[in-house]
Design a protein around this motif. Structure first.
Motif, PDB file in Angstrom:
ATOM      1  N   PRO A  75       0.796  -1.231   0.000  1.00 51.06           N
ATOM      2  CA  PRO A  75       0.000   0.000   0.000  1.00 51.06           C
ATOM      3  C   PRO A  75       0.828   1.280   0.000  1.00 51.06           C
ATOM      4  O   PRO A  75       0.268   2.366  -0.122  1.00 51.06           O
ATOM      5  CB  PRO A  75      -0.806  -0.128   1.298  1.00 51.06           C
ATOM      6  N   VAL A  76       2.154   1.161   0.205  1.00 53.91           N
ATOM      7  CA  VAL A  76       3.004   2.368   0.221  1.00 53.91           C
ATOM      8  C   VAL A  76       4.231   2.163  -0.658  1.00 53.91           C
ATOM      9  O   VAL A  76       4.579   1.039  -0.988  1.00 53.91           O
ATOM     10  CB  VAL A  76       3.491   2.699   1.664  1.00 53.91           C
ATOM     11  N   GLY A  77       4.863   3.266  -1.002  1.00 50.11           N
ATOM     12  CA  GLY A  77       6.123   3.188  -1.750  1.00 50.11           C
ATOM     13  C   GLY A  77       5.901   3.140  -3.245  1.00 50.11           C
ATOM     14  O   GLY A  77       4.810   3.427  -3.743  1.00 50.11           O
ATOM     15  N   LYS A  78       6.970   2.758  -3.933  1.00 47.38           N
ATOM     16  CA  LYS A  78       6.888   2.703  -5.398  1.00 47.38           C
ATOM     17  C   LYS A  78       6.611   1.266  -5.794  1.00 47.38           C
ATOM     18  O   LYS A  78       7.445   0.395  -5.577  1.00 47.38           O
ATOM     19  CB  LYS A  78       8.218   3.147  -6.011  1.00 47.38           C
ATOM     20  N   ASN A  79       5.441   1.015  -6.365  1.00 43.88           N
ATOM     21  CA  ASN A  79       5.178  -0.351  -6.833  1.00 43.88           C
ATOM     22  C   ASN A  79       4.095  -0.342  -7.905  1.00 43.88           C
ATOM     23  O   ASN A  79       3.429   0.667  -8.144  1.00 43.88           O
ATOM     24  CB  ASN A  79       4.822  -1.290  -5.674  1.00 43.88           C
ATOM     25  N   PHE A  80       3.930  -1.470  -8.535  1.00 45.39           N
ATOM     26  CA  PHE A  80       3.050  -1.619  -9.696  1.00 45.39           C
ATOM     27  C   PHE A  80       1.594  -1.258  -9.364  1.00 45.39           C
ATOM     28  O   PHE A  80       0.911  -0.607 -10.159  1.00 45.39           O
ATOM     29  CB  PHE A  80       3.152  -3.065 -10.198  1.00 45.39           C
ATOM     30  N   ILE A 113      -0.367   1.644 -11.311  1.00 49.94           N
ATOM     31  CA  ILE A 113      -1.538   1.346 -12.162  1.00 49.94           C
ATOM     32  C   ILE A 113      -2.768   2.135 -11.684  1.00 49.94           C
ATOM     33  O   ILE A 113      -3.502   2.709 -12.501  1.00 49.94           O
ATOM     34  CB  ILE A 113      -1.819  -0.178 -12.184  1.00 49.94           C
ATOM     35  N   LEU A 114      -2.970   2.201 -10.367  1.00 50.96           N
ATOM     36  CA  LEU A 114      -4.125   2.967  -9.855  1.00 50.96           C
ATOM     37  C   LEU A 114      -4.029   4.421 -10.323  1.00 50.96           C
ATOM     38  O   LEU A 114      -5.016   5.014 -10.762  1.00 50.96           O
ATOM     39  CB  LEU A 114      -4.163   2.917  -8.326  1.00 50.96           C
ATOM     40  N   ASN A 115      -2.839   4.964 -10.230  1.00 51.69           N
ATOM     41  CA  ASN A 115      -2.607   6.330 -10.629  1.00 51.69           C
ATOM     42  C   ASN A 115      -2.855   6.527 -12.132  1.00 51.69           C
ATOM     43  O   ASN A 115      -3.527   7.478 -12.555  1.00 51.69           O
ATOM     44  CB  ASN A 115      -1.144   6.669 -10.279  1.00 51.69           C
ATOM     45  N   LEU A 116      -2.343   5.586 -12.935  1.00 52.11           N
ATOM     46  CA  LEU A 116      -2.529   5.671 -14.394  1.00 52.11           C
ATOM     47  C   LEU A 116      -4.002   5.551 -14.762  1.00 52.11           C
ATOM     48  O   LEU A 116      -4.497   6.223 -15.670  1.00 52.11           O
ATOM     49  CB  LEU A 116      -1.728   4.568 -15.101  1.00 52.11           C
ATOM     50  N   MET A 117      -4.720   4.691 -14.047  1.00 52.65           N
ATOM     51  CA  MET A 117      -6.140   4.491 -14.363  1.00 52.65           C
ATOM     52  C   MET A 117      -6.967   5.729 -14.014  1.00 52.65           C
ATOM     53  O   MET A 117      -8.021   5.956 -14.608  1.00 52.65           O
ATOM     54  CB  MET A 117      -6.674   3.250 -13.647  1.00 52.65           C
ATOM     55  N   LEU A 118      -6.488   6.494 -13.043  1.00 55.13           N
ATOM     56  CA  LEU A 118      -7.205   7.729 -12.690  1.00 55.13           C
ATOM     57  C   LEU A 118      -7.080   8.765 -13.796  1.00 55.13           C
ATOM     58  O   LEU A 118      -7.977   9.578 -14.006  1.00 55.13           O
ATOM     59  CB  LEU A 118      -6.600   8.323 -11.414  1.00 55.13           C
ATOM     60  N   LEU A 124     -10.823  -5.555  -8.970  1.00 57.69           N
ATOM     61  CA  LEU A 124     -10.963  -5.565  -7.507  1.00 57.69           C
ATOM     62  C   LEU A 124     -11.200  -4.149  -6.975  1.00 57.69           C
ATOM     63  O   LEU A 124     -11.984  -3.945  -6.043  1.00 57.69           O
ATOM     64  CB  LEU A 124      -9.705  -6.161  -6.851  1.00 57.69           C
ATOM     65  N   SER A 125     -10.537  -3.174  -7.586  1.00 58.48           N
ATOM     66  CA  SER A 125     -10.694  -1.791  -7.118  1.00 58.48           C
ATOM     67  C   SER A 125     -12.120  -1.317  -7.305  1.00 58.48           C
ATOM     68  O   SER A 125     -12.678  -0.602  -6.459  1.00 58.48           O
ATOM     69  CB  SER A 125      -9.764  -0.847  -7.882  1.00 58.48           C
ATOM     70  N   LYS A 126     -12.725  -1.733  -8.422  1.00 56.38           N
ATOM     71  CA  LYS A 126     -14.129  -1.353  -8.645  1.00 56.38           C
ATOM     72  C   LYS A 126     -15.020  -2.073  -7.640  1.00 56.38           C
ATOM     73  O   LYS A 126     -15.941  -1.497  -7.073  1.00 56.38           O
ATOM     74  CB  LYS A 126     -14.542  -1.673 -10.072  1.00 56.38           C
ATOM     75  N   LYS A 152     -13.524   4.238  -9.761  1.00 59.99           N
ATOM     76  CA  LYS A 152     -14.710   4.136 -10.629  1.00 59.99           C
ATOM     77  C   LYS A 152     -14.318   4.048 -12.094  1.00 59.99           C
ATOM     78  O   LYS A 152     -15.146   3.821 -12.955  1.00 59.99           O
ATOM     79  CB  LYS A 152     -15.611   5.360 -10.411  1.00 59.99           C
ATOM     80  N   SER A 153     -13.029   4.218 -12.359  1.00 58.33           N
ATOM     81  CA  SER A 153     -12.549   4.383 -13.739  1.00 58.33           C
ATOM     82  C   SER A 153     -12.904   3.231 -14.678  1.00 58.33           C
ATOM     83  O   SER A 153     -12.997   2.075 -14.271  1.00 58.33           O
ATOM     84  CB  SER A 153     -11.028   4.557 -13.681  1.00 58.33           C
ATOM     85  N   ASN A 154     -13.113   3.557 -15.945  1.00 60.92           N
ATOM     86  CA  ASN A 154     -13.351   2.524 -16.953  1.00 60.92           C
ATOM     87  C   ASN A 154     -12.198   2.460 -17.940  1.00 60.92           C
ATOM     88  O   ASN A 154     -12.376   2.245 -19.129  1.00 60.92           O
ATOM     89  CB  ASN A 154     -14.649   2.819 -17.707  1.00 60.92           C
TER      90      ASN A 154
END
Ligand code: NAP
Length: 312
Positions: A158-163, A167-172, A238-240, A246-248
């Motif tokens: 949940p913290v630091g630099k990881n995939f 990905i969550l950031n890119l999907m936003l 899983l995030s949805k 909410k991203s698609n």
């Protein structure tokens, strides 16, 4: 039990602190109080603390940058752990070195999980520096049971630099993202790995088990094989499901050759974890379950941050 943790602000370091067992006194070392490039100062600190264990999770982990900054990567990933290992051996303590699947090239013809005793064959400077550290530690502790090298792969937390966070950031921010689908491996949650580290340290009959030279290297990954594209899809689903996103965003599979990178990564890096499972009498958990746990923790942290912000 006194345990000195290097790289304590990193993703694994923080998980180790979070899951610290009872009666464990942690000495949390980070770049500001324990610069691994300044080996003499680090050795003085180790000597003054005289820990029962050192868990070395401090590392130069930027695989791409290591190619152009080889000297620093070698100093942090090879020279520093070598010196720490020599010192802890002299002091009579034990050493847990965290290592990586990148000590392998992934090129074996029959794709079966890597055994702990398979020949190292790193592709880049990062893997080479970790591989040299392994060799040095094996050499230093050849006549003692004071060290374990624990290889792991594809750390997510949940913290630091990881995939996951990338990905969550890119999907936003994006309507579509491209993710490679031809590198096969297994993600490992920092929670799982921290749990394994503590199990090793508190293992009963430790001496008996690690007296055998063949057991000096252990492997740990969460259960199941996958690729980055499938992990990205699972993060999205899983995030949805848990309401984190909410991203698609459309996730498009691509091959490694379509993804520009300075350094080659192993196309197959599944590690055989049977030995660790039998030593620790623990079967581990499937990667999608541990990934969901990580996503739930991210969501919890974001919710509490939001409630603090809205109160102030
Ligand atoms: N991440 C993965 O996917 C992965 C996969 C296989 C194995 N591993 C291994 O697992 C271990 C833990 O990895 P991680 O993902 O937790 O790494 P990480 O989040 O990058 O943490 C590494 C820590 O080392 C610290 N560090 C770097 N240079 C230092 C220096 N000169 N002096 C003191 N501290 C220094 C970093 O400090 P700053 O925060 O100040 O930079 C950081 O806190 C490492 O040994 C790594 O090689 C990782």
């Amino acid at each position: 039990m006194k345990v000195l943790i290097t790289g304590s602000q990193g993703q694994l370091g923080r998980a180790l602190i979070k899951f610290k067992p009872k009666y464990t006194q942690i000495y949390a070392m980070n770049r500001s109080n324990f610069d691994m490039l300044d080996i003499p100062s680090c050795l003085k600190i180790i000597k003054s603390i005289n820990p029962d264990w050192i868990i070395n999770c401090g590392a130069y982990t930027n695989v791409d940058l290591a190619e152009s900054d080889a000297d620093t990567a070698m100093r942090v990933n090879f020279h520093a752990p070598k010196a720490f290992a020599e010192e802890i051996k002299r002091l009579g303590g034990k050493f847990l070195q965290i290592s990586t699947d990148y000590v392998f090239d992934g090129k074996k013809e029959i794709k079966t999980p890597y055994q702990t005793n398979e020949k190292r064959s790193p592709l880049g400077i990062y893997g080479l520096s970790k591989s040299y550290a392994e060799e040095a530690i094996e050499e230093i502790f050849q006549d003692s049971h004071q060290a374990v090298i624990l290889r792991t792969s594809w750390l997510v937390g949940p913290v630091g630099k990881n995939f996951v966070l990338t990905i969550l950031n890119l999907m936003l921010k994006n309507k579509e993202i491209k993710v490679v689908n031809d590198q096969i491996g297994s993600p490992t949650s920092t929670f799982s790995l921290a749990n394994i580290c503590w199990k090793i340290i508190y293992l009963k009959q430790y001496k008996f088990i690690f007296n055998q030279k063949s057991n000096r290297i252990l492997h740990w990954q969460d259960n199941g094989e996958t690729n980055w594209y499938e992990i990205a899809l699972t993060i999205s689903n899983l995030s949805k499901e848990i309401g984190l996103l909410k991203s698609n965003t459309k996730i498009i599979p691509i091959t490694t050759s379509e993804f520009p990178s300075i350094v080659k990564r192993p196309s197959y890096s599944v590690l055989d974890t049977k030995l660790t499972k039998s030593l620790l009498k623990y079967e581990g958990r499937y990667w999608k379950i541990t990934l969901k746990e990580v996503l739930e923790k991210i969501q919890m942290d974001r919710k509490s941050l939001y409630s603090i912000k809205s109160r102030s």
